[in-house]
Every structure is written in C-alpha cells, then in structure tokens.
Scaffold this motif. Structure first.
Motif, PDB file in Angstrom:
ATOM      1  N   LYS A 238      41.191  47.584  36.302  1.00 37.84           N
ATOM      2  CA  LYS A 238      40.660  48.075  37.573  1.00 37.84           C
ATOM      3  C   LYS A 238      39.415  47.222  37.791  1.00 37.84           C
ATOM      4  CE  LYS A 238      37.543  50.422  38.723  1.00 37.84           C
ATOM      5  NZ  LYS A 238      36.402  50.176  39.669  1.00 37.84           N
ATOM      6  N   VAL A 239      39.438  46.396  38.791  1.00 32.76           N
ATOM      7  CA  VAL A 239      38.342  45.440  38.983  1.00 32.76           C
ATOM      8  C   VAL A 239      37.047  46.205  39.262  1.00 32.76           C
ATOM      9  CG1 VAL A 239      37.519  43.506  40.373  1.00 32.76           C
ATOM     10  CG2 VAL A 239      39.948  43.697  39.817  1.00 32.76           C
ATOM     11  N   ALA A 240      35.976  45.815  38.529  1.00 36.12           N
ATOM     12  CA  ALA A 240      34.712  46.541  38.636  1.00 36.12           C
ATOM     13  C   ALA A 240      34.112  46.432  40.038  1.00 36.12           C
ATOM     14  CB  ALA A 240      33.722  46.005  37.610  1.00 36.12           C
ATOM     15  N   HIS A 241      33.471  47.525  40.463  1.00 35.64           N
ATOM     16  CA  HIS A 241      32.651  47.544  41.670  1.00 35.64           C
ATOM     17  C   HIS A 241      33.395  47.008  42.903  1.00 35.64           C
ATOM     18  CE1 HIS A 241      28.249  47.010  43.220  1.00 35.64           C
ATOM     19  NE2 HIS A 241      28.949  47.875  43.921  1.00 35.64           N
ATOM     20  N   HIS A 242      34.634  47.461  43.073  1.00 32.82           N
ATOM     21  CA  HIS A 242      35.415  47.178  44.283  1.00 32.82           C
ATOM     22  C   HIS A 242      35.566  45.682  44.568  1.00 32.82           C
ATOM     23  CE1 HIS A 242      34.335  51.364  44.535  1.00 32.82           C
ATOM     24  NE2 HIS A 242      33.069  51.030  44.586  1.00 32.82           N
ATOM     25  N   GLY A 243      35.529  44.885  43.487  1.00 36.00           N
ATOM     26  CA  GLY A 243      35.708  43.439  43.666  1.00 36.00           C
ATOM     27  C   GLY A 243      34.443  42.720  44.082  1.00 36.00           C
ATOM     28  N   SER A 244      33.290  43.342  43.847  1.00 39.09           N
ATOM     29  CA  SER A 244      32.015  42.698  44.172  1.00 39.09           C
ATOM     30  C   SER A 244      31.811  41.444  43.317  1.00 39.09           C
ATOM     31  CB  SER A 244      30.878  43.696  43.905  1.00 39.09           C
ATOM     32  OG  SER A 244      29.662  43.007  43.717  1.00 39.09           O
ATOM     33  N   TRP A 252      34.826  37.334  31.335  1.00 36.85           N
ATOM     34  CA  TRP A 252      35.344  38.710  31.326  1.00 36.85           C
ATOM     35  C   TRP A 252      36.860  38.695  31.512  1.00 36.85           C
ATOM     36  CZ3 TRP A 252      33.719  43.678  30.527  1.00 36.85           C
ATOM     37  CH2 TRP A 252      34.380  44.732  31.165  1.00 36.85           C
ATOM     38  N   LEU A 253      37.313  37.940  32.519  1.00 33.27           N
ATOM     39  CA  LEU A 253      38.751  37.880  32.800  1.00 33.27           C
ATOM     40  C   LEU A 253      39.515  37.258  31.642  1.00 33.27           C
ATOM     41  CD1 LEU A 253      39.267  36.965  36.554  1.00 33.27           C
ATOM     42  CD2 LEU A 253      39.548  39.155  35.390  1.00 33.27           C
ATOM     43  N   LYS A 254      38.894  36.261  31.014  1.00 34.19           N
ATOM     44  CA  LYS A 254      39.549  35.608  29.880  1.00 34.19           C
ATOM     45  C   LYS A 254      39.760  36.612  28.746  1.00 34.19           C
ATOM     46  CE  LYS A 254      38.235  31.096  29.917  1.00 34.19           C
ATOM     47  NZ  LYS A 254      37.215  30.102  29.572  1.00 34.19           N
ATOM     48  N   LEU A 255      38.746  37.442  28.498  1.00 34.91           N
ATOM     49  CA  LEU A 255      38.834  38.408  27.399  1.00 34.91           C
ATOM     50  C   LEU A 255      39.770  39.568  27.737  1.00 34.91           C
ATOM     51  CD1 LEU A 255      35.115  38.431  26.274  1.00 34.91           C
ATOM     52  CD2 LEU A 255      37.064  37.703  24.892  1.00 34.91           C
ATOM     53  N   VAL A 256      39.684  40.056  28.958  1.00 37.43           N
ATOM     54  CA  VAL A 256      40.559  41.178  29.344  1.00 37.43           C
ATOM     55  C   VAL A 256      41.999  40.675  29.462  1.00 37.43           C
ATOM     56  CG1 VAL A 256      40.988  43.003  31.041  1.00 37.43           C
ATOM     57  CG2 VAL A 256      38.633  42.270  30.588  1.00 37.43           C
ATOM     58  N   SER A 257      42.156  39.491  29.996  1.00 33.83           N
ATOM     59  CA  SER A 257      43.450  38.826  30.251  1.00 33.83           C
ATOM     60  C   SER A 257      44.557  39.786  30.703  1.00 33.83           C
ATOM     61  CB  SER A 257      43.897  37.993  29.041  1.00 33.83           C
ATOM     62  OG  SER A 257      44.235  38.780  27.958  1.00 33.83           O
ATOM     63  N   PRO A 258      44.315  40.459  31.834  1.00 29.39           N
ATOM     64  CA  PRO A 258      45.327  41.384  32.346  1.00 29.39           C
ATOM     65  C   PRO A 258      46.444  40.637  33.062  1.00 29.39           C
ATOM     66  CG  PRO A 258      43.506  41.247  33.884  1.00 29.39           C
ATOM     67  CD  PRO A 258      43.165  40.317  32.748  1.00 29.39           C
ATOM     68  N   THR A 259      47.599  41.267  33.179  1.00 31.68           N
ATOM     69  CA  THR A 259      48.647  40.694  34.027  1.00 31.68           C
ATOM     70  C   THR A 259      48.417  41.134  35.473  1.00 31.68           C
ATOM     71  OG1 THR A 259      50.064  42.598  33.592  1.00 31.68           O
ATOM     72  CG2 THR A 259      50.420  40.645  32.233  1.00 31.68           C
ATOM     73  N   ASP A 260      47.801  42.329  35.618  1.00 32.38           N
ATOM     74  CA  ASP A 260      47.628  42.899  36.953  1.00 32.38           C
ATOM     75  C   ASP A 260      46.212  43.432  37.137  1.00 32.38           C
ATOM     76  OD1 ASP A 260      50.657  43.355  36.146  1.00 32.38           O
ATOM     77  OD2 ASP A 260      50.550  43.276  38.344  1.00 32.38           O
ATOM     78  N   ALA A 261      45.681  43.260  38.338  1.00 27.46           N
ATOM     79  CA  ALA A 261      44.343  43.763  38.641  1.00 27.46           C
ATOM     80  C   ALA A 261      44.433  44.656  39.867  1.00 27.46           C
ATOM     81  CB  ALA A 261      43.402  42.596  38.911  1.00 27.46           C
ATOM     82  N   ILE A 262      43.734  45.778  39.819  1.00 26.51           N
ATOM     83  CA  ILE A 262      43.735  46.692  40.951  1.00 26.51           C
ATOM     84  C   ILE A 262      42.332  46.737  41.550  1.00 26.51           C
ATOM     85  CG2 ILE A 262      44.004  49.113  41.628  1.00 26.51           C
ATOM     86  CD1 ILE A 262      46.237  49.036  39.301  1.00 26.51           C
ATOM     87  N   ILE A 263      42.270  46.540  42.851  1.00 26.16           N
ATOM     88  CA  ILE A 263      40.975  46.592  43.540  1.00 26.16           C
ATOM     89  C   ILE A 263      40.984  47.804  44.448  1.00 26.16           C
ATOM     90  CG2 ILE A 263      39.338  45.379  45.015  1.00 26.16           C
ATOM     91  CD1 ILE A 263      40.631  42.746  44.153  1.00 26.16           C
TER      92      ILE A 263
END
Ligand SMILES: [Zn+2]
Length: 312
Positions: A238-244, A252-263
């Motif tokens: 769930k992307v932090a702070h509404h995609g701010s 951060w993205l490298k470490l989380v390495s999600p397939t999907d992100a929700i804004i």
C-alpha cells in the motif's frame, strides 16, 4: 532354472498384490481430495483472506476479512463513505468488527472511524497513543472510553525492545501482523510530524504479505530501510501517504519489491497525490499499479499461496 521360474512367479504375485493395495490407497486418497474440493465448491469464488482497499476519496480505509471470519478495519477515511462500503461488503446482520486499527490520527484516516465506533460493536482498537488535539481524535478516544472498548497502544520492539512492545501479533492460525513502526511507546507524547509515527504493519498470511505503511514519510522510511531491511519485502505494497513524493524511495521499493502497489487516493485532490515521480518509479520497477481514484475499491484475495487482485 526351475527355482528361478518359481521365484519369478512369486515375485509376480507380490508385484500384483502390491499394485492392488496401492491402487486402493490411491483411490482412497483421491476420494479425500474430491471431498475437499466439493467442500470448497460451496463458495467457489471466495479465496480465504480478503483485503479490500476501499475507495473513500482522499484517505485510507482497508477492510480485512480473515479466513476464520474476523473483520478488521485499518483506518476509516474521512466522512461516512466507509459506512457505505462496510454495508456493501459485510453481511447486513453482522454489526461486529473485531478490530479497528488507527495508523495515525489525521482526519483522512480517522474521520470515518468515529461513525464506525458509533454504529458497530468494535471489540478492540489499536493505536499509537500519540497526543493529538483535534476534536475528531478526542471524540474517538472518548468513544473508546464510553463504550469500554479494549484499546492497545501498539509499537514495535526494534533493537531496544521497549517495555510493552510487540514484534508479531497473531490474528489467527497462519495469519499475523508484524509490527514495524513506531519503535517507541508514544503514549502521552507529542510529536512534530504525525505522519512519521504512522503505525507500519506487515500482514502475513501463509506465503503472502502486504506492507501497510500508513502515511509514513521519508525520515521514518529511511530508518526502516537502515534498521529493518529484512522485514520489508512484501507481495503487495500500500503506497505510503497516497503516493506523495515525500516517501517511497527507490531503495524502499527495491527492498519491498512488490508485484503490485495500491494507491489509496481521491480524484483531483488538493495535494497532487499521487506524485508523477512516484508513479514513474513504480512503473520503472515493473510494479502493477492499482489506484482507488481510477478503479474504485480494490480487492486482494489470498489462499496463502497466491494473491488475486480485482476491482469488484
Ligand atoms: Zn493520509
């Protein structure tokens, strides 16, 4: 020679007996499998864990329906939209919410929860306990008191393991929250940047995980990257702070390495969320983007092995 023939005949008999026995076993287990599949067919479209990222305009509201039938609401957006959504996704006769979690006391996360506390029987509330003097927050705390709801101040253990900290909290079999942030007991404390004390939880169900960082900004994000990199990886972010643009760094993205992100974001909001820079960063990393302002409610369903994402 004769002995050899006899031996061969005996071996054939043993092999035949073995095959017959095994076949019976095979059928027996097959029968069991069919039985299980039939059970599941009573509700063929439902996977076991359902997490709804509700379209509540500019804000966050995440409804979690657990495999054992518990209902958890993480944040409630602003206003009454969350009530409409709960009416849509919860059975009409079910007015109990086992757990309400407030990531941080800003209006776009807190506002709707006041109505939820009034209309539903909420059994437990998790919050950080930070001091905030908005009238909404005071009303929220008063309701917890007057309705005698169990309230727990939740904070992560980190390296220092402050008294009363939580590392992991089991919700039920095979499902738990890993508590990542804040790493201190904020009960009775004032802080300058409320976003940066957002409760950060990782929901883990079987092999699947969701990272839920509230409105965390870069100062706290950097601390998590530095101190807890091994816990950040998740299938869904769930992307932090509404995609701010104030969060969600490359690292951060490298470490989380999600397939999907929700804004979770409101259409034409005053803040310019989500930031074009963050959208491009997600795209460059090959991450699927789900925006509530474009797609409405977004549902992730998991059986503990795979996650399906749809906009119901
Ligand atoms: Zn927010």
């Amino acid at each position: 020679m004769l002995l050899n023939k006899k031996t061969i005949a005996i071996l054939i008999l043993i092999a035949a007996a073995f095959l017959i026995t095994n076949r019976w076993h095979f059928n027996f287990f097959k029968e069991q499998t069919v039985q299980r599949v039939n059970d599941k067919n009573t509700n063929p479209t439902s996977k076991e864990l359902q997490i709804y990222f509700l379209d509540v305009g500019q804000g966050d509201a995440i409804l979690i329906k657990t495999p054992m039938g518990k209902q958890i609401l993480l944040d409630g957006g602003e206003g009454q939209t969350v009530l409409e959504k709960l009416g849509q996704y919860l059975p009409l006769t079910d007015k109990t919410i086992e757990l309400v979690i407030l990531s941080h006391p800003h209006g776009d996360h807190l506002g709707g929860l006041i109505d939820v506390l009034e209309r539903y029987q909420v059994e437990e509330v998790w919050l950080t306990g930070v001091v905030h003097t908005s009238s909404g927050y005071l009303e929220f705390l008063n309701l917890i008191n007057s309705k005698k709801i169990t309230a727990k101040n939740i904070f992560a253990c980190g390296e220092n393991k402050p008294t009363g900290c939580s590392d992991e909290i089991a919700v039920e079999n095979n499902m738990k929250f890993k508590v990542l942030w804040p790493r201190e007991n904020l009960t009775g404390q004032r802080v300058k940047e409320i976003n940066n004390i957002s409760m950060v939880l990782k929901l883990i169900y079987g092999n699947n995980s969701w990272l839920l960082p509230g409105d965390l900004d870069s100062a706290a994000e950097e601390k998590l990257i530095r101190d807890s990199p091994e816990y950040l990886m998740a299938n869904v972010l769930k992307v932090a702070h509404h995609g701010s643009s104030s969060a969600t760094s490359e690292e951060w993205l490298k470490l989380v390495s999600p397939t999907d992100a929700i804004i979770s974001v409101g259409k034409d909001n005053d803040y310019g969320h989500p930031s074009l820079r963050i959208l491009n960063r997600l795209k460059r990393a090959g991450i699927n983007i789900w925006r509530t302002d474009e797609l409405g409610d977004t549902l992730t369903e998991s059986d503990g092995i795979t996650i399906n994402i749809t906009s119901p």
